[in-house]
Design a protein around this motif. Structure first.
Motif, short mmCIF file in Angstrom:
data_model
loop_
_atom_site.label_atom_id
_atom_site.label_comp_id
_atom_site.label_asym_id
_atom_site.label_seq_id
_atom_site.Cartn_x
_atom_site.Cartn_y
_atom_site.Cartn_z
N TYR A 231 36.60 38.60 29.34
CA TYR A 231 36.52 38.95 27.92
C TYR A 231 35.82 40.30 27.74
O TYR A 231 36.26 41.13 26.94
N GLY A 232 34.71 40.50 28.46
CA GLY A 232 34.00 41.77 28.37
C GLY A 232 34.87 42.94 28.80
O GLY A 232 34.87 44.01 28.17
N ILE A 233 35.64 42.74 29.87
CA ILE A 233 36.56 43.79 30.35
C ILE A 233 37.61 44.11 29.29
O ILE A 233 37.88 45.27 28.97
N ILE A 234 38.20 43.06 28.73
CA ILE A 234 39.24 43.24 27.70
C ILE A 234 38.66 43.94 26.47
O ILE A 234 39.25 44.87 25.91
N SER A 251 30.02 40.85 29.51
CA SER A 251 30.23 41.30 30.89
C SER A 251 29.04 40.98 31.77
O SER A 251 29.17 40.39 32.86
N ILE A 252 27.84 41.34 31.29
CA ILE A 252 26.63 41.07 32.07
C ILE A 252 26.39 39.56 32.14
O ILE A 252 26.03 39.02 33.20
N GLY A 422 43.39 43.58 38.04
CA GLY A 422 44.39 44.11 37.12
C GLY A 422 43.84 44.30 35.71
O GLY A 422 44.11 45.31 35.06
N ALA A 423 43.05 43.32 35.23
CA ALA A 423 42.45 43.43 33.90
C ALA A 423 41.51 44.62 33.84
O ALA A 423 41.46 45.37 32.85
N LEU A 424 40.73 44.81 34.91
CA LEU A 424 39.82 45.96 34.97
C LEU A 424 40.60 47.28 34.97
O LEU A 424 40.20 48.25 34.33
N GLY A 425 41.71 47.29 35.70
CA GLY A 425 42.52 48.51 35.76
C GLY A 425 43.03 48.92 34.40
O GLY A 425 42.92 50.09 34.01
N VAL A 426 43.58 47.95 33.65
CA VAL A 426 44.09 48.26 32.31
C VAL A 426 42.95 48.69 31.40
O VAL A 426 43.07 49.67 30.64
N ALA A 427 41.83 47.96 31.45
CA ALA A 427 40.71 48.26 30.54
C ALA A 427 40.04 49.59 30.87
O ALA A 427 39.86 50.43 30.00
N VAL A 428 39.67 49.78 32.14
CA VAL A 428 38.92 50.98 32.52
C VAL A 428 39.81 52.22 32.46
O VAL A 428 39.45 53.23 31.83
#
Length: 540
Positions: A231-234, A251-252, A422-428
């Motif tokens: 959720y934090g990543i999104i 996230s934390i 994958g979620a991190l890739g899209v978000a970051v």
């Protein structure tokens, strides 16, 4: 050749009737996996249609569209690990049948959503079903193939994942050209019915014969930790700001809960997952490679869709066709990756594969509005070929690190790292793209009415929408938007390539080299009992 000395053990693990139909079983598993992976990307091409007011769409806002996509991802990623554990305990066939049934039902409900809220709800339910399908397919695969055939089967399985990612936009674009937006979900229903019948007839059940006590604390901690982290990543990707309190807090919190999960598992007498496996460099390197390659791939998939449609002017269907070489390369090379690994070792093959992915990503840094189509196709093919030589070997390393009885857990670990990566890739990377784009386009918005200036700077789609309303006066803004996006894409592409290079270093340092190969294939064909097959691959 596989009968002599190891036959008794092999027969006790894989009955002859199952062994004879193993390739038909793999086809069914691929079919089931394909619709889950495909549906993870198919919605992206329909967002414009769904945002249109009724009767064409349902008038979803930008935030509602994002959550229609993210509700699926959030539930899917949060429950993958738990779904794998449940399959080990109650039976993978039961979990597979249940998951695909829920997925089909939710698809039908999503197709006839009358409001954005309904669509978000049913997409979350689809994520629930998908979470139980994906790990079960790989776990069943590990239990119907003997160890010497597992790399080939996993290569084919990995190729189907790549195919699903690539044909999602093609399928969605084709359906939207002829039917209403709900068809992208309704098409799943007959496919699910066929899959259910084939599974019931062909797929055998398997489970851990001695699962031990349930670890409810570990299960709850894994769900809460993963949901908070994802959720934090999104949320960070939505805001394009990872310093916001609504991003940092979950996230934390998720990382703290997952640290508590690891602490609990180390001390539990009946852990959900044996954390000691992560102490093996090859195992840890394999799961890290899974996360890194999907971080890079999903990031480039995200920005390439806007590049092809918004800058180059291709339709959703045409854009999907342009990405097809990536799928073709995976389908061609992934099943054969084991042959290259046998010759050169997993370390060299995966490192070169990662370098090919990095090279393909870096190539986007020289793309412009006039780059020939054939060049893009070649780059996508190179990326697909690179992934085809990364995913099968690292998946084999993860899956053969655990006993067959824990195949569901191994599959869940593999898929959880992939989904989070994958979620991190899209978000970051999406955040990087958005930030650089905004910085460049803001200096070109002086001619835009003050009331629309904030919206115009949000994304290239928003800028082009405002430019269209300005009529002929908006043409310079269109050119500025294209230039700003291409500049932002160049920065993001180099960031993606950098992540893939890190992956190349990780696998180059920690995966076993060619010298380790003989230990994984004992002479005399001794497919050791299931408890021992786990120990061979990553220990080298």
């Amino acid at each position: 050749m596989s009968l002599p000395s190891g036959a008794p053990a092999a027969v006790s693990r894989v009955p002859e009737a199952v062994h004879r139909r193993r390739w038909a079983i793999l086809a069914v598993l691929m079919f089931s996996l394909l619709i889950v992976v495909l549906d993870n990307s198919i919605l992206n091409v329909a967002v414009k249609t769904i945002a249109t007011p009724a009767p064409t769409g349902i008038g979803a806002t930008q935030s509602e569209l994002e959550w229609a996509i993210n509700s699926y991802t959030l539930v899917f990623a949060g429950l993958l690990f738990t779904a794998g554990l449940l399959g080990d305990r109650v039976g993978r066939k039961k979990v597979l049948l249940g998951g695909i049934s829920v997925f089909g039902l939710a698809s039908a409900l999503a197709a006839f959503s009358s409001s954005p809220g309904e669509l978000i709800t049913w997409r979350a339910l689809m994520g629930l079903g998908a979470a139980f399908v994906m790990p079960a397919t790989l776990a069943v695969l590990m239990n119907v193939f003997e160890r010497d055939e597992q790399p080939k089967a996993i290569g084919i399985w990995a190729g189907s994942v790549g195919l699903g990612i690539a044909i999602g936009p093609i399928t969605g674009g084709a359906l939207l050209e002829h039917f209403w937006w709900g068809s992208i979900f309704l098409v799943n229903v007959p496919v699910v019915v066929i899959a259910l019948i084939a599974m019931a007839v062909l797929v055998p059940d398997s489970r851990d014969p001695a699962p031990g006590k349930v670890d409810p604390v570990g299960v709850v901690l894994s769900i809460v930790g993963l949901v908070l982290l994802v959720y934090g990543i999104i949320r960070g990707g939505e805001l394009a700001d990872f310093t916001d309190v609504t991003v940092l807090a979950p996230s934390i919190g998720g990382l703290v809960v997952l640290a508590g999960f690891v602490w609990h598992e180390k001390r539990s007498s009946h852990p959900a997952i044996d954390i000691s496996y992560f102490g093996k460099p090859a195992f840890s390197a394999a799961v890290a490679a899974v996360a890194l390659v999907f971080f890079a791939l999903m990031g480039v998939t995200f920005f390439s869709a806007f590049y092809l449609q918004s800058v180059r002017g291709y339709s959703a269907f045409q854009s999907g066709l342009l990405v097809l070489p990536l799928a073709v390369a995976q389908m061609v090379f992934a099943p054969r990756a084991r042959l290259v690994v046998d010759r050169f070792g997993a370390r060299a093959v995966c490192a070169v594969g990662m370098l090919m992915v990095a090279g393909g990503l870096a190539a986007f840094a020289v793309f412009d509005a006039e780059t020939p189509v054939w060049v893009m196709c070649v780059i996508f093919f190179v990326q697909g070929a690179g992934m085809a030589h990364v995913m099968p070997p690292v998946t084999v390393a993860v899956m053969q690190a655990l006993p067959r009885e824990r195949a569901g857990s191994g599959s869940a670990i593999n898929n959880t790292f992939r989904q989070v990566g994958g979620a991190l890739g899209v978000a970051v990377l999406g955040s990087v793209l958005s930030t650089v784009y905004r910085g460049d386009i803001e200096k070109h918005l002086d001619g835009v009415p003050a009331a629309a200036r904030g919206v115009a700077g949000e994304s290239i789609e928003a800028t082009l929408g405002v430019a269209a309303k300005l009529g002929p006066a908006g043409k310079p803004l269109v050119a500025a938007a294209n230039d700003a996006f291409i500049g932002a894409m160049h920065v993001t592409a180099l960031g993606s390539a950098g992540v893939a290079l890190i992956g190349a270093v990780v696998v180059g340092l920690f995966l076993p080299g060619r010298a380790g190969a003989p230990a994984q294939e004992p002479r005399g064909q001794e497919p050791a009992p299931a408890e021992r097959t786990a120990e061979a691959a990553p220990a080298e």
